[in-house]
Design an enzyme around this catalytic site. Sequence first.
Site, short mmCIF file in Angstrom:
data_model
loop_
_atom_site.label_atom_id
_atom_site.label_comp_id
_atom_site.label_asym_id
_atom_site.label_seq_id
_atom_site.Cartn_x
_atom_site.Cartn_y
_atom_site.Cartn_z
N GLY C 17 0.82 -1.21 0.00
CA GLY C 17 0.00 0.00 0.00
C GLY C 17 0.85 1.26 0.00
O GLY C 17 2.08 1.21 0.12
N LYS C 42 -0.68 -10.40 -3.58
CA LYS C 42 0.50 -9.76 -4.17
C LYS C 42 1.76 -10.58 -3.94
O LYS C 42 2.87 -10.06 -4.10
CB LYS C 42 0.68 -8.34 -3.59
CG LYS C 42 -0.50 -7.38 -3.84
CD LYS C 42 -0.50 -6.87 -5.27
CE LYS C 42 -1.76 -6.06 -5.59
NZ LYS C 42 -1.79 -4.73 -4.97
N ILE C 96 -0.32 0.43 13.06
CA ILE C 96 -0.32 1.84 12.66
C ILE C 96 -1.73 2.29 12.29
O ILE C 96 -2.12 3.43 12.53
CB ILE C 96 0.62 2.04 11.44
CG1 ILE C 96 2.03 1.51 11.74
CG2 ILE C 96 0.63 3.49 11.00
CD1 ILE C 96 2.74 2.21 12.85
N GLU C 209 -2.96 12.85 27.48
CA GLU C 209 -3.92 13.83 27.00
C GLU C 209 -5.24 13.60 27.72
O GLU C 209 -5.42 12.57 28.39
CB GLU C 209 -4.08 13.76 25.48
CG GLU C 209 -4.56 12.43 24.95
CD GLU C 209 -4.57 12.37 23.41
OE1 GLU C 209 -3.62 12.86 22.78
OE2 GLU C 209 -5.53 11.82 22.87
N HIS C 248 -25.02 9.38 29.81
CA HIS C 248 -24.60 9.51 31.20
C HIS C 248 -23.45 8.56 31.48
O HIS C 248 -22.66 8.77 32.38
CB HIS C 248 -25.76 9.19 32.14
CG HIS C 248 -26.88 10.17 32.05
ND1 HIS C 248 -26.89 11.35 32.77
CD2 HIS C 248 -28.01 10.17 31.33
CE1 HIS C 248 -28.00 12.02 32.49
NE2 HIS C 248 -28.70 11.32 31.61
#
Lengths: 378, 378, 295, 295
Positions: C17, C42, C96, C209, C248
């Site tokens: 890809g 492939k 990924i 974060e 909630h």
Amino acid sequence: MKLYEYEAKKIASENNIPVPRGILASTPEEARRAAEELGGRVVLKAQVLVGRRGLAGGIRKASTPDEAYMIAGELLGSSIRGERVEKLLVEELVCFERELYLSLTVDRSGRSYVYLVSPLGGVEIEELVRKHPEKLLKISADPFNGYIPYMSRLAAKFLELPRREWGLLNSIMESMYRIMINYDAELVEFNPLAYKCGGGLMALDAKITIDDNSLYRHPEYLKLYGRELSVLEAKAKQLGFSYVELDGDIGVICNGAGLTMATMDLILYYGGRPANFLDIGGGAGRDRVREAVKLVLENPRVKVLLLNIFGGITRCDEVARGVVDALESSKRRIPVIVRMLGTNEEEGRRILEEKGFKVFSEADEAVREAVRVSRGEV
Amino acid sequence: MKLYEYEAKKIASENNIPVPRGILASTPEEARRAAEELGGRVVLKAQVLVGRRGLAGGIRKASTPDEAYMIAGELLGSSIRGERVEKLLVEELVCFERELYLSLTVDRSGRSYVYLVSPLGGVEIEELVRKHPEKLLKISADPFNGYIPYMSRLAAKFLELPRREWGLLNSIMESMYRIMINYDAELVEFNPLAYKCGGGLMALDAKITIDDNSLYRHPEYLKLYGRELSVLEAKAKQLGFSYVELDGDIGVICNGAGLTMATMDLILYYGGRPANFLDIGGGAGRDRVREAVKLVLENPRVKVLLLNIFGGITRCDEVARGVVDALESSKRRIPVIVRMLGTNEEEGRRILEEKGFKVFSEADEAVREAVRVSRGEV
Amino acid sequence: MVLVDRNTEVLVQGITGREGSFHTKLMLEYGTRIVAGVTPGKGGLEVRGVPVYDTVYEALRDHPGIAASIVFVPARFAYDAVLEAIDNGLKIIVVITEGIPLHDELRMIRYAKSRGVTIIGPNTPGIMVPGETKIGIMPAHVFKPGRIGLVSRSGTLTYEIARELGKRGYGVSTVIGLGGDPVTGLNFIEAYRLFMDDPRTDLIVLIGEIGGDAEERFAMYYSKLDVKKPVIAYIAGKTAPPGKRMGHAGAIISMGMGDYASKRKALIDAGIPVADTPSQVPVIVGEILSRRSKH
Amino acid sequence: MVLVDRNTEVLVQGITGREGSFHTKLMLEYGTRIVAGVTPGKGGLEVRGVPVYDTVYEALRDHPGIAASIVFVPARFAYDAVLEAIDNGLKIIVVITEGIPLHDELRMIRYAKSRGVTIIGPNTPGIMVPGETKIGIMPAHVFKPGRIGLVSRSGTLTYEIARELGKRGYGVSTVIGLGGDPVTGLNFIEAYRLFMDDPRTDLIVLIGEIGGDAEERFAMYYSKLDVKKPVIAYIAGKTAPPGKRMGHAGAIISMGMGDYASKRKALIDAGIPVADTPSQVPVIVGEILSRRSKH
């Protein structure tokens, strides 16, 4: 993607979870006829996706079809917390003794599903449960096994349901899990789940949220995707960005949610105010970057545009080309400050510098510059 | 419980697995009409549950509807390895290049599901695979995950299928897993799975076996349960016993498959011949024991009845009462030798001894006595 | 060693890809030992000199030394690819791919745990040992070799902080991107344990974060340890708009955790300094290291 | 100790049923520490003085020392009961129930393994340490305390052989009934390992039967061990009628294993004597023990 109450209740009902008899109405006349069919005394519920609609007057009772007509006239077309009311769910009135809370969601830390169970159902559930944590039962459901009947026995005992209701609770909780899986839901919530006068359980309200990443498996909802968003947010979502409008004046475009948040934090740290949150995600190419820039430029509050790109899977040259494309095709002329590092950085920098943009290497410097520009200090 | 080919193919077809066009026929006339509808040249397949019906003449080709009529007349009502042919599956003839083998079953040792894949499909598959073990691919499918598409790519490469068939094989293997789960199957087998002239895959034969313990979840098959058994075996199955008729003269009733087999082994070790295998299972009460004894007495070959009971979950007093009940209500008078130990042994022994039965403690002694009686030495 | 090193042989799933082939090139340039790739249909091709197979089974048959896989396949095929890797015995799988359905993630991570497999991600920049190997998509040049362990929920922010560290002369022993999705194969506690056992790591920088309670849980865990390595944190999202509300249930399950204030307080209470900006991180690192060297 | 001993506190699931209450009585008489029972909807009752709860959770709340469960619930509810026990943290679950659907068995056993739980059964007589505890339905009096480990696929045949051993003065350290179903929570190899590590076991008697390849696999495993305890086998089914044929798959997967001759040969080739009759077992045990005592 959040579903409307009437959509969630349709799914619940199809999965044998008892819900009140209800009819959707888009006009006062439809509301009147619905009330007639439901026996006169009904509740009219504004179909909006924002929370706490009840406190905002979005849930009203009517004693007669005429009253239903009148209330529907007031509700339809009105706005609840910024969301326009297009449809009402007209429901029979249900007599109940207790309001319970029951939901199924994902426990991120536990990497598992979890049922949340509480006898303190209703609009105050969050505050009540925070004050009385012993009134909340969490039942973890392993992704391999899913729902197991013993879970409903735990819940039934916790809710102090009489023995004759155990079978129904079992069937409801089993159905919730099936809905969770079949609809790729993040949340299936009944609040309140009513314990009815004379026995029986019924979902008086229902919330179902579908995982956005799974929508391709649900084409019937995929085509409705983004319906609850502002025009710009919807456009962003179509393009695959995360975009939220704020009330500042520095337009922000970054790649990666963490870097975007950190850039906004830095803007505030240096005394500026971001106009938006826009994360172009990973691997955005020239075209998507162009659209992102154009999107931010559509916001008239934006005085300066700050791009902070750290290339990984995203390539700086693609970003640079997208920025150039957008600005060359736009009529707006505002200052653009670019900070760019990482994959194909040299090429990206070259493209931008050829076009006369100033490209920074340091985030602090770029942000300080953007803040100065936004204040008219430059 | 084994399904007939036509039942298995119906399930396969409903799950989008290609099978030949086919029509079920119970009379020669129906077979003729089926052949007409299928274009004249057909194959007629006797619907029996015994294996290797092809070698026994149960699969015949016809070139015309009249020939189909004639062959159907020969097959219908005939017997294949002891099983009467009641129905024929009349199928279109399919041109194929290769016969492959594909099945999904349970790997007991691996406690997992397993796909078995071989390019050596057809009736000789077992011998061929034993000679050429490298021509067999086993793909384990974890009960938690079930079928995963990569498995079909492994199989496709192993079968040397052209790239354009990969999608079809994926869909077939996925369907096999779905059938395995939805029907509580122990086995889903296509042999041969044909690689057709000009491409495409098709299940020319299909076997599905449903786990007997799961039949309560499949009432449509539960009501057919036992249809392939002899009258006595079917009766035993209804009563919840394992029963197999043999050609000896010592009737055997034990509790537990292991003890039953060991008792039979002991009979042969001491020179006798068992008339049957009958395991009353665990926890059989008075009524079931009575029925077991009556069942064995129905076999005219039985000269002597040997019970070898070691009580655990089975209680000796219940067994004793059942034996007494059966013999008091039966007209047959044959010698009964009881060996009984374990749970509630004293009570059981007392009941039998009161009625004049001789009760042994040692298996060797009881078996030797039964052999002597069967030989007329006592 | 934290999971991988210069000798780790790597398989690339989805190698043909756009992203797969591009990053295969970059990883090879960095020195990563990519020995094979897989793209169904492939098989037989080559990508940047790396042989491509139809199945992981065939790749492993020819390259039995493969120890880790990096997955670039599109979201709707990622579950298939990850399970293929697990069932073929690979023990480290770097995912990924972004946008994998939530239920697929839950199942693949749960399965990986039951098989003793470490999944890094999904939606991760990967794992990298500067100077040795990069199994990921991070821009390599901002990561200098050194003795700081970097663990992060965010991709690009990690690059930012690694660069800030590098500017002040601090290098990185191993960087682990946990991944940005709600459910990931590793969390801060598990990653910290790996660094704790790594003799090449002196100090850990944790990049968190808002959302979820992974930082709070780590703070709780860390505060109870007797022996520990120093940790410094940066948390993004102090000024972020509130995310979508999950009925909630979201509020109930987080019980007030998840926002910036909650995370900062939990970390500081556990003795973990929290930097206000990315560029403050190396300053705090410097303070801690100089304090330690004076002991 | 092999899994349990006199101190193991036991829960009975399905305690109010016919078999559950009857065997609770027998186990209590034997000295088994049964501290609680569960039958949904029957919470608050008592069975033979044992308190009954609606859920395993409540039983454990009042009796946190419970370490093992014995399951008597009907086949169609067994999966529910076993998963309830696992999810409540019990690590040893004895499943007496017969006739559990195959797919339920596969899933419950797979899940137990992933959680480090030992399932004995299903369709087992249970586990017993003569003179200490009996978590099962075996007739207690035929098992004398001693130093022989007994592991079996068959219930009643085990009693038979234990009794033959007892007649000659040989007692049993622990007896494990693997269970008679095609798929069981323990196999011969796993059970042997438990006995191998048990200082109270000198010798193991393995009781097998035709079908499957568990005996052949054990023989293969055993033949490769360097340090081992002696094993004696008895295999039932030399003269049994052939069972139902599982299509070609059954024959292909067993590859010629599964019949009496195959099992006997595999065991003998691995140096394991095979008795012809149950009463021969103690004779062979005597030979081996006297040979060892001469060394």
